[in-house]
Design an enzyme around this catalytic site. Structure first.
Site, PDB file in Angstrom:
ATOM      1  N   GLY A  20     -29.672 -12.862 -39.846  1.00  0.00           N
ATOM      2  CA  GLY A  20     -29.664 -11.598 -40.570  1.00  0.00           C
ATOM      3  C   GLY A  20     -30.221 -11.693 -41.975  1.00  0.00           C
ATOM      4  N   LEU A  22     -28.882 -10.955 -44.984  1.00  0.00           N
ATOM      5  CA  LEU A  22     -28.047 -11.602 -45.997  1.00  0.00           C
ATOM      6  C   LEU A  22     -28.037 -13.108 -45.822  1.00  0.00           C
ATOM      7  CD1 LEU A  22     -26.050 -11.730 -48.308  1.00  0.00           C
ATOM      8  CD2 LEU A  22     -24.225 -11.122 -46.688  1.00  0.00           C
ATOM      9  N   THR A 109     -18.502  -3.062 -45.624  1.00  0.00           N
ATOM     10  CA  THR A 109     -19.441  -2.002 -45.984  1.00  0.00           C
ATOM     11  C   THR A 109     -18.784  -0.825 -46.690  1.00  0.00           C
ATOM     12  OG1 THR A 109     -20.954  -0.361 -45.004  1.00  0.00           O
ATOM     13  CG2 THR A 109     -19.098  -1.039 -43.672  1.00  0.00           C
ATOM     14  N   TYR A 133     -19.666   3.468 -36.801  1.00  0.00           N
ATOM     15  CA  TYR A 133     -19.911   2.201 -37.482  1.00  0.00           C
ATOM     16  C   TYR A 133     -18.827   1.945 -38.529  1.00  0.00           C
ATOM     17  CZ  TYR A 133     -22.096  -1.025 -40.822  1.00  0.00           C
ATOM     18  OH  TYR A 133     -22.352  -2.065 -41.678  1.00  0.00           O
ATOM     19  N   TRP A 158     -26.217  -0.633 -49.409  1.00  0.00           N
ATOM     20  CA  TRP A 158     -27.620  -0.431 -49.782  1.00  0.00           C
ATOM     21  C   TRP A 158     -28.347  -1.759 -49.955  1.00  0.00           C
ATOM     22  CZ3 TRP A 158     -29.077   4.356 -53.107  1.00  0.00           C
ATOM     23  CH2 TRP A 158     -28.401   5.490 -52.647  1.00  0.00           C
TER      24      TRP A 158
END
Length: 287
Positions: A20, A22, A109, A133, A158
């Site tokens: 991913g 990150l 998140t 989600y 973001w």
């Protein structure tokens, strides 16, 4: 079980979701800080399998769980698939960490909030997700806190970075294809560079910050419209080519938070500096 730290004094770290965006920056950041890192992507570790999680965590001192189902709109019609990774998977990793004696950083998140406030969300603000989600990520947070007391939940928002598709890269690509681009100006948040979030995770662990929830977003705030204009300007493009519009002009299956500004007060209280202003980071990424 836990293993002794290596010569650098950090120890062994496992990063899940290693393919991913990150993890692209987190793995080298941990290594630079002296950690011996095992990076596992979905092909290496299925977090929905409890036995695989136990085997993967064994021998590590720290686990950073970046594995997630992030297809926000698809989750509206397949919430079970999102729940399997974001909630059950998080629970499996947390349980394995508690069993193996590893500390856990779990990435979450802003979607766990309702997005209707006008002041930065505190870490203890009640969650009220409005999307599938968000519901699955909120469930994952609960599981981590319940099953692994030695854990940090780090909420972010973001995100953009070199390791995957992101809004900033999309805007710069569209600049080569269109005369103008229309971008929503009624959603407010904190654009966060994955390099900065990776650095915060490393610093949070190194500082021995209190276990619990912290917010890993840039300082300052803007809209998607403001972010797009800043990206254009930093790349020598005319920011007037970016036109403001509303969320109603871009209907999506999952509702987007109108307000995604998160408070960094818990970091400050722990003696950990929050992430720098979003403009400074963007100038390094996009300039």
């Amino acid at each position: 079980m836990s293993v002794s730290p290596d010569a650098s004094g950090a120890g062994r770290a496992l990063v899940t979701g290693a393919s991913g965006m990150l993890a692209h920056d987190l793995v080298p950041a941990l290594r630079a800080a002296g950690w011996v890192v095992t990076a596992m992507d979905r092909a290496d570790l299925d977090v929905t399998d409890p036995a695989q999680c136990v085997a993967a965590v064994e021998g590590h001192d720290l686990v950073v769980n970046t594995a997630a189902y992030t297809r926000v709109d698809d989750a509206e019609t397949d919430e079970a698939a999102a729940f399997a990774v974001n909630a059950v998977g998080a629970a499996n990793v947390a349980r394995a960490c508690a069993r193996g004696g590893a500390r856990l950083v779990h990435v979450s998140t802003d979607y766990v909030f309702d997005g209707t406030e006008s002041e930065p969300y505190a870490v203890d603000h009640p969650v009220a997700p409005r999307s599938a989600y968000g519901r699955t990520k909120a469930a994952g947070e609960w599981a981590v806190r319940a099953l692994c007391p030695e854990s940090w939940v780090v909420r972010t928002a973001w995100l953009y970075g070199a390791g995957g598709p992101n809004f900033v890269a999309t805007m710069l690509r569209l600049a080569t294809e269109r005369d103008t681009v229309s971008v929503v100006d009624d959603q407010v948040g904190q654009p966060t560079w994955t390099v900065d979030l990776a650095d915060l995770v490393v610093r949070l662990v190194a500082a021995g910050a209190p276990y619990g929830t912290h917010h890993g977003t840039s300082s300052g705030q803007t809209t998607w419209f403001g972010l797009a204009r800043a990206a254009f300007e930093l790349n020598g493009l005319d920011p007037q080519r970016v036109l403001p519009t509303t969320s109603d002009a871009f209907p999506r299956p999952a509702p987007r938070p109108g307000w995604s500004v998160l408070s960094h007060a818990s970091l400050t209280a722990a003696g950990v500096a929050p992430i720098r202003d979003w403009r400074e980071a963007l100038s390094l990424f996009a300039g």
